[in-house]
Design an enzyme around this catalytic site. Sequence first.
Site, PDB file in Angstrom:
ATOM      1  N   LYS A  84      10.390 -17.916   7.180  1.00 38.55           N
ATOM      2  CA  LYS A  84      11.000 -18.910   6.294  1.00 38.55           C
ATOM      3  C   LYS A  84      10.851 -18.370   4.873  1.00 38.55           C
ATOM      4  CE  LYS A  84      12.137 -23.202   4.790  1.00 38.55           C
ATOM      5  NZ  LYS A  84      11.228 -24.314   5.073  1.00 38.55           N
ATOM      6  N   SER A 136      12.784 -18.338   0.643  1.00 35.50           N
ATOM      7  CA  SER A 136      13.695 -19.000  -0.279  1.00 35.50           C
ATOM      8  C   SER A 136      15.091 -18.407  -0.151  1.00 35.50           C
ATOM      9  CB  SER A 136      13.223 -18.807  -1.723  1.00 35.50           C
ATOM     10  OG  SER A 136      11.965 -19.377  -1.934  1.00 35.50           O
ATOM     11  N   THR A 159      14.104 -20.470  -4.669  1.00 36.03           N
ATOM     12  CA  THR A 159      15.305 -21.208  -5.036  1.00 36.03           C
ATOM     13  C   THR A 159      15.015 -22.132  -6.202  1.00 36.03           C
ATOM     14  OG1 THR A 159      16.046 -21.131  -2.735  1.00 36.03           O
ATOM     15  CG2 THR A 159      17.116 -22.724  -4.171  1.00 36.03           C
ATOM     16  N   ALA A 160      13.808 -22.697  -6.208  1.00 33.98           N
ATOM     17  CA  ALA A 160      13.422 -23.571  -7.314  1.00 33.98           C
ATOM     18  C   ALA A 160      13.546 -22.840  -8.641  1.00 33.98           C
ATOM     19  CB  ALA A 160      11.989 -24.069  -7.104  1.00 33.98           C
ATOM     20  N   HIS A 211       8.285 -29.436  -2.815  1.00 35.62           N
ATOM     21  CA  HIS A 211       7.583 -30.042  -1.682  1.00 35.62           C
ATOM     22  C   HIS A 211       7.093 -31.455  -1.996  1.00 35.62           C
ATOM     23  CE1 HIS A 211       8.134 -26.208   0.083  1.00 35.62           C
ATOM     24  NE2 HIS A 211       7.049 -25.622  -0.383  1.00 35.62           N
TER      25      HIS A 211
END
Length: 279
Positions: free
Chosen positions: A53, A55, A111-112, A155
């Site tokens: 997993k 980004s 991505t943030a 999150h």
Amino acid sequence: MKIAFSPCPNDTFVFHAWVHGLIPGAPELDVLYADIDVTNHLAAAPGGPDVLKISYAALPWVLDEYRLIPCGGALGRGNGPLVLTAGERTGISGPAALSGKRVAVPSERSTACLLFRLWAAQQVPGGLAEVIVMPFHEIMPAVRDGKIDAGLVIHEARFTYPNYGLSLLADMGSWWEADTGLPIPLGAIIARRNLDAERIASWTRQSVEYAWAHPEASKDYVLQHAQEMDPSVAQSHIDLYVNQFTADLGEEGYAAIDALLGRAAREGLVPPIERSRLR
């Protein structure tokens, strides 16, 4: 099969059934639980796990070795990263006041961070003084204690930041959705190109469907890895990040990924990629 994903509730909820041998025919998993900054770097390093997993922002750097799996990830609406400050005592009353300030982010290739840089290019005249990478669970205490001027959080911080006395300055998700009309691509599941992507997608999708059909089955596992998170917060986290796009990206999901990475490439933030390589 080696897999790496975060200990966050959405990931443990999604992969609980596969990790615990509940998916017929699926191989046994050797799991590494790691922060997203760690998995982003693992994917770009030689000899990384079979499945990870990461980004979506890190995807352009790893497509030679990995392919995108169209399920199991995090993409949706109303779940974007937040820019937080310590409130009035900071003197930061709006986006323009971030000019020349120090902001912490949870991984340079997250991505943030990518959304934040695209937003700041529009909203922060003069630019930021410094962007500092921190593990996401350290960001809110650092903002509260005045070690940094603002923090970009992800999150469960969406639900817990008031407990730190922090204030919301901007919601990257609201900005992105208003600007594009599309959901936000946050976390992607990827698999090595020498593996059978269709089978991995099938096992992942079955694990998602099992989680939805048996929501009580994963609770102990989720809370075991949720860093002492309150059960209600963990459930809110799952409800927000595990949605229709987790089962299948669909055309809207692919359009959102293309929009994010295409815009970022035009800004020189990520390498350009061929659309065909996303499928």
